[in-house]
Write a protein that holds these residues in place. Structure first.
Motif, short mmCIF file in Angstrom:
data_model
loop_
_atom_site.label_atom_id
_atom_site.label_comp_id
_atom_site.label_asym_id
_atom_site.label_seq_id
_atom_site.Cartn_x
_atom_site.Cartn_y
_atom_site.Cartn_z
N ILE A 29 -8.59 2.30 -3.85
CA ILE A 29 -9.42 2.98 -2.84
C ILE A 29 -8.92 2.63 -1.44
N CYS A 30 -8.57 1.36 -1.25
CA CYS A 30 -8.08 0.92 0.06
C CYS A 30 -6.72 1.56 0.38
N ILE A 31 -5.86 1.61 -0.62
CA ILE A 31 -4.55 2.26 -0.45
C ILE A 31 -4.74 3.72 -0.04
N ASN A 32 -5.65 4.41 -0.71
CA ASN A 32 -5.91 5.82 -0.39
C ASN A 32 -6.50 5.99 1.00
N SER A 33 -7.27 4.97 1.46
CA SER A 33 -7.86 5.07 2.79
C SER A 33 -6.77 5.03 3.87
N TYR A 34 -5.75 4.22 3.64
CA TYR A 34 -4.62 4.20 4.59
C TYR A 34 -3.84 5.52 4.50
N GLY A 35 -3.69 6.04 3.28
CA GLY A 35 -3.00 7.32 3.10
C GLY A 35 -3.72 8.45 3.82
N ALA A 36 -5.07 8.44 3.77
CA ALA A 36 -5.86 9.48 4.43
C ALA A 36 -5.66 9.46 5.94
N ARG A 37 -5.30 8.27 6.46
CA ARG A 37 -5.07 8.14 7.91
C ARG A 37 -3.58 8.17 8.25
N SER A 38 -2.76 8.51 7.24
CA SER A 38 -1.29 8.58 7.40
C SER A 38 -0.71 7.26 7.91
N ILE A 66 1.25 4.65 6.69
CA ILE A 66 2.13 4.25 5.59
C ILE A 66 2.35 2.74 5.58
N GLU A 67 2.50 2.16 6.76
CA GLU A 67 2.73 0.72 6.86
C GLU A 67 1.54 -0.05 6.29
N GLY A 68 0.33 0.36 6.65
CA GLY A 68 -0.87 -0.30 6.14
C GLY A 68 -0.99 -0.14 4.63
N MET A 69 -0.68 1.05 4.13
CA MET A 69 -0.72 1.30 2.69
C MET A 69 0.24 0.38 1.94
N GLU A 70 1.47 0.27 2.46
CA GLU A 70 2.49 -0.56 1.81
C GLU A 70 2.10 -2.04 1.85
N ARG A 71 1.43 -2.45 2.91
CA ARG A 71 0.99 -3.84 3.02
C ARG A 71 -0.05 -4.17 1.93
N VAL A 72 -1.00 -3.28 1.72
CA VAL A 72 -2.03 -3.50 0.69
C VAL A 72 -1.40 -3.43 -0.70
N LEU A 73 -0.47 -2.50 -0.91
CA LEU A 73 0.21 -2.39 -2.20
C LEU A 73 0.97 -3.67 -2.52
N ASN A 74 1.65 -4.21 -1.52
CA ASN A 74 2.41 -5.45 -1.71
C ASN A 74 1.48 -6.60 -2.08
N GLU A 75 0.31 -6.67 -1.41
CA GLU A 75 -0.67 -7.71 -1.74
C GLU A 75 -1.15 -7.55 -3.18
N MET A 76 -1.44 -6.34 -3.57
CA MET A 76 -1.91 -6.06 -4.92
C MET A 76 -0.89 -6.48 -5.97
N GLU A 77 0.37 -6.12 -5.74
CA GLU A 77 1.43 -6.44 -6.70
C GLU A 77 1.65 -7.94 -6.84
N ASN A 78 1.25 -8.69 -5.83
CA ASN A 78 1.47 -10.13 -5.86
C ASN A 78 0.25 -10.93 -6.34
N GLN A 79 -0.78 -10.22 -6.82
CA GLN A 79 -1.94 -10.90 -7.40
C GLN A 79 -1.66 -11.16 -8.88
N SER A 80 -1.67 -12.41 -9.28
CA SER A 80 -1.31 -12.76 -10.67
C SER A 80 -2.28 -12.17 -11.70
N TYR A 81 -3.53 -11.95 -11.30
CA TYR A 81 -4.52 -11.45 -12.26
C TYR A 81 -4.53 -9.93 -12.38
N ILE A 82 -3.80 -9.24 -11.49
CA ILE A 82 -3.77 -7.78 -11.49
C ILE A 82 -2.63 -7.28 -12.39
N VAL A 83 -2.96 -6.36 -13.29
CA VAL A 83 -1.95 -5.66 -14.09
C VAL A 83 -1.81 -4.26 -13.48
N MET A 84 -0.66 -4.01 -12.89
CA MET A 84 -0.45 -2.73 -12.21
C MET A 84 -0.58 -1.57 -13.20
N ASP A 85 -1.19 -0.47 -12.73
CA ASP A 85 -1.42 0.68 -13.59
C ASP A 85 -0.75 1.94 -13.02
#
Length: 495
Positions: free
Chosen positions: A203-212, A214-233
């Protein structure tokens, strides 16, 4: 790159696998209720009849039925089943069942009824589940003030909060277009020790996308990918790809579409459908066809949803002949008839101004006894009118008006019907103009402009106008200055 027609025909010739059995299936309560597609049909009657026949009602099966009805958006029937389960006295409701019923009450009757149900619960039943269900009702009603106040109350009561409640608030901000507030919710979650889940990040990634952003979106994506408990889907990577497409970053979009594909469960049609849709917007026919082949190979059967998605992709790619071939495959698929499936191709033809092809397909469906809706014929009438094919436009509009009695909500385009009426009047076809006006009466209110067109037609044909004026007065339409100007043209004829 041109689509290899033979390859496509080969792919579409591969039929979906169906599993049939000649054995007589055992009649269960689920098998009795599940096919009740009419939302007005009473589930309570089926349950009462089942018990009257001395058959057992199992708690787990009722839960399954309610869950299934909710998934199919048959909320009235799901609520009926839940209320029957509660009132029967056979089962004891836990907070989970109360939460489900509360949510269904909100969906069917609105949040005021849900509040009333919640307030009447015993204090021990007011926990994170039931509080959360009421919060969801406020979110669904887009009531930000009530939702935020309710969440604050949940925190003050020390209820065990999960990501679900905060995802609700972020979803609410998405629905109200307040995207800039969503990252703050994510930050607050982490601050109070609530772990964001995949949906929180998406939802947060999409919120950055809605505001165009891209840098903010990539920052949140990078944080998500680096969470050990998250399994990317696949959903998250597909959402990122979609944002890149909207931003014109096609290379990055393609890269993330590949990442999304790697995460798709082979039995998950939704994943393939989403990627097919995005690739079609990228104009990539080869990937669309490849994924359709994979989807058909992976699934036990392709349902209407899958065919609709693929047909939309082909129409978007201007591959109308291939779409027609796929439509023929769908017709032999044993799937239930759904008018939306052929309409995708028909609308594709109207968009390309191929009105004759669209009409042929509609007439073929009509010949086969399929139920058609007036809106598609109205759309065709408008197309023919723009193309200057007046007779065809009148014919299609008459069909649309004849179907209106069996269809709710549709209204003919006022500009189209006025143009048809005006042309009938200008051509001096008084009888045809009157007949067309009569066919309009059950569908739209007859107005002064329509009467003026008919008056001009009467005058052009040298026909007595008094009867028409009386009809106009009977419809509570007074003569105005324009009426008098038109009638001035009539005087020489009556002298």
């Amino acid at each position: 790159m041109q689509l290899n027609r033979r390859v496509f025909q080969y792919l579409t010739a591969i039929t979906c696998r169906f599993y049939h059995s000649d054995k007589r299936k055992k009649v269960t309560l689920y098998s009795k209720i599940s096919p009740l597609g009419d939302p007005n049909y009473s589930v309570t009657n089926e349950l009462d009849e089942w018990v009257c026949k001395g058959k057992k009602v199992r708690f787990a099966e009722l839960q399954r039925i309610i869950l299934d009805l909710r998934k199919r958006k048959r909320f009235n029937q799901a609520l009926e089943a839940s209320e029957w389960m509660k009132s029967s006295g056979i089962f004891t409701f836990s907070t989970t069942e109360h939460a489900v019923q509360l949510d269904l009450i909100g969906k069917v009757h609105g949040f005021h009824a849900a509040e009333s149900y919640f307030n009447n619960l015993n204090e021990e039943d007011k926990n994170d589940k039931t509080y959360g269900a009421l919060l969801h009702c406020y979110v669904r009603q887009c009531d930000i003030e009530k939702a935020l106040t309710h969440l604050q109350m949940m925190q003050e009561k020390g209820l065990s909060l999960s990501s679900v409640a905060f995802n609700d608030i972020m979803s609410l901000y998405t629905r109200t277009g307040e995207y800039e507030k969503i990252p703050d919710v994510l930050h607050h979650m982490k601050e109070i020790g609530v772990r964001p889940d995949n949906l929180s990040y998406r939802i947060c990634i999409n919120s950055y996308g809605a505001r165009s952003d891209i840098e903010g979106m990539e920052r949140v994506l990078n944080e998500m990918e680096n969470q050990s408990y998250i399994v990317m889907d696949w959903n998250t990577y597909a959402a990122v790809a979609n944002i890149y497409v909207k931003s014109g970053l096609n290379d990055k979009a393609n890269s993330f579409l590949k990442k999304a594909e790697e995460k798709i469960d082979n039995k998950e049609g939704l994943g393939y459908n989403y990627l097919i849709s995005v690739y079609s917007r990228l104009g990539n026919r080869d990937e669309v066809i490849r994924l359709w082949f994979l989807e058909k190979s992976a699934l036990k059967r392709c349902i209407n949803r899958d065919y609709i998605n693929m047909l939309e992709a082909l129409v978007r790619l201007d591959a109308l002949e291939e779409a027609e071939q796929l439509l023929k495959e769908w017709e032999t698929s044993d799937n239930c008839y759904d008018i939306r499936v052929p309409y995708i191709v028909i609308i594709g033809y109207t968009d390309k101004k191929l009105y004759e092809k669209a009409e042929t397909m509609l007439e073929d469906l009509s010949t086969k006894g399929k139920t058609l809706t007036p809106n598609i014929w109205g759309r065709l009438a408008a197309g023919y009118l723009d193309k200057g094919k007046f007779e065809s436009a009148v014919k299609c509009m008459k069909v649309a008006l004849s179907l209106k009695k069996d269809s709710k909500g549709w209204k003919p385009d006022p500009k189209v019907i006025m143009k048809i009426l005006s042309l009938l009047g200008e051509n001096g076809s008084v009888d045809d103009a009157e007949s067309f006006l009569s066919s309009l009466r059950p569908v739209v209110s007859v107005n002064r402009e329509m009467y003026h067109v008919l008056l001009k037609s009467y005058i052009a044909g040298g026909k007595e106008v008094e009867r028409l004026l009386n009809s106009m007065r009977a419809d509570n339409i007074d003569e105005n200055e324009e009426t008098k100007v038109i009638l001035e043209e009539y005087k020489p004829i009556s002298s």
